[in-house]
Write a protein that holds these residues in place. Sequence first.
Motif, short mmCIF file in Angstrom:
data_model
loop_
_atom_site.label_atom_id
_atom_site.label_comp_id
_atom_site.label_asym_id
_atom_site.label_seq_id
_atom_site.Cartn_x
_atom_site.Cartn_y
_atom_site.Cartn_z
N THR A 1 15.86 53.27 25.34
CA THR A 1 17.28 52.95 25.16
C THR A 1 18.15 53.82 26.06
OG1 THR A 1 17.55 54.52 23.33
CG2 THR A 1 16.95 52.25 22.76
N ALA A 2 19.29 53.28 26.43
CA ALA A 2 20.28 53.99 27.25
C ALA A 2 21.63 53.35 26.97
CB ALA A 2 19.92 53.88 28.73
N ASP A 3 22.66 54.00 27.49
CA ASP A 3 23.99 53.42 27.34
C ASP A 3 24.84 53.74 28.56
OD1 ASP A 3 24.51 56.11 26.91
OD2 ASP A 3 25.72 55.79 25.13
N GLY A 4 26.02 53.18 28.57
CA GLY A 4 26.92 53.40 29.69
C GLY A 4 28.34 53.04 29.30
N GLU A 5 29.23 53.23 30.26
CA GLU A 5 30.66 52.99 30.02
C GLU A 5 31.27 52.36 31.26
OE1 GLU A 5 34.32 54.06 27.77
OE2 GLU A 5 32.29 54.57 27.22
N PHE A 6 32.08 51.33 31.04
CA PHE A 6 32.84 50.71 32.12
C PHE A 6 34.23 51.34 32.13
CE2 PHE A 6 29.78 47.50 30.79
CZ PHE A 6 29.29 47.04 31.99
N ARG A 7 34.65 51.85 33.31
CA ARG A 7 35.99 52.40 33.47
C ARG A 7 36.54 51.94 34.81
NH1 ARG A 7 34.78 58.26 33.26
NH2 ARG A 7 32.77 57.86 32.33
N ASP A 8 37.68 51.28 34.79
CA ASP A 8 38.34 50.83 36.02
C ASP A 8 37.39 50.03 36.91
OD1 ASP A 8 40.76 52.05 35.28
OD2 ASP A 8 40.05 53.98 36.06
N ASP A 9 36.64 49.11 36.31
CA ASP A 9 35.70 48.23 37.01
C ASP A 9 34.59 49.01 37.73
OD1 ASP A 9 35.06 45.52 37.13
OD2 ASP A 9 35.75 45.37 39.20
N VAL A 10 34.21 50.14 37.14
CA VAL A 10 33.08 50.94 37.61
C VAL A 10 32.20 51.19 36.38
CG1 VAL A 10 32.39 53.18 38.57
CG2 VAL A 10 34.45 52.04 39.42
N HIS B 1 31.89 49.77 26.30
CA HIS B 1 30.61 50.47 26.14
C HIS B 1 29.46 49.47 26.23
CE1 HIS B 1 28.07 53.76 24.67
NE2 HIS B 1 27.40 52.80 24.05
N ILE B 2 28.39 49.87 26.92
CA ILE B 2 27.20 49.03 27.02
C ILE B 2 25.99 49.80 26.49
CG2 ILE B 2 26.81 49.71 29.44
CD1 ILE B 2 25.66 46.84 29.88
N ASP B 3 25.18 49.14 25.68
CA ASP B 3 23.92 49.69 25.19
C ASP B 3 22.78 48.86 25.76
OD1 ASP B 3 24.58 51.85 23.26
OD2 ASP B 3 25.71 50.23 22.29
N TYR B 4 21.74 49.54 26.22
CA TYR B 4 20.57 48.91 26.80
C TYR B 4 19.34 49.19 25.94
CZ TYR B 4 23.22 49.18 31.22
OH TYR B 4 24.17 49.10 32.21
N VAL B 5 18.45 48.23 25.85
CA VAL B 5 17.10 48.43 25.32
C VAL B 5 16.17 47.73 26.29
CG1 VAL B 5 15.50 48.06 23.41
CG2 VAL B 5 17.94 48.42 22.93
N ASP B 6 15.36 48.53 27.02
CA ASP B 6 14.48 47.88 27.99
C ASP B 6 13.27 47.31 27.25
OD1 ASP B 6 12.37 49.74 27.88
OD2 ASP B 6 12.78 50.59 29.85
#
Length: 87
Positions: free
Chosen positions: A64-73, A54-59
Amino acid sequence: MPDTAAVNNHPYLGMWVTRDGHIRQELLPGGRYDEARGTTKSAYTGRYTISGHHIDYVDDTGFTADGEFRDDVLYHGGYIFYRETSK
């Protein structure tokens, strides 16, 4: 506070790009990111933290935003990013 050595050597570091190349997001050592959109360099910059897949961003404006890495995507903000590899 994240371990600096771990952030500097994290396997997800590097450039992530949408299939059409319009969005280019670079995860930099030290927990910073720089995102280009089209011809606009550094359209968004800020910091990130990664926990597992899981990745969390704060610009830099506080958004704020977030994301997820799955199978190198990377799945983030309704976009799909692929790791840019050397050719």
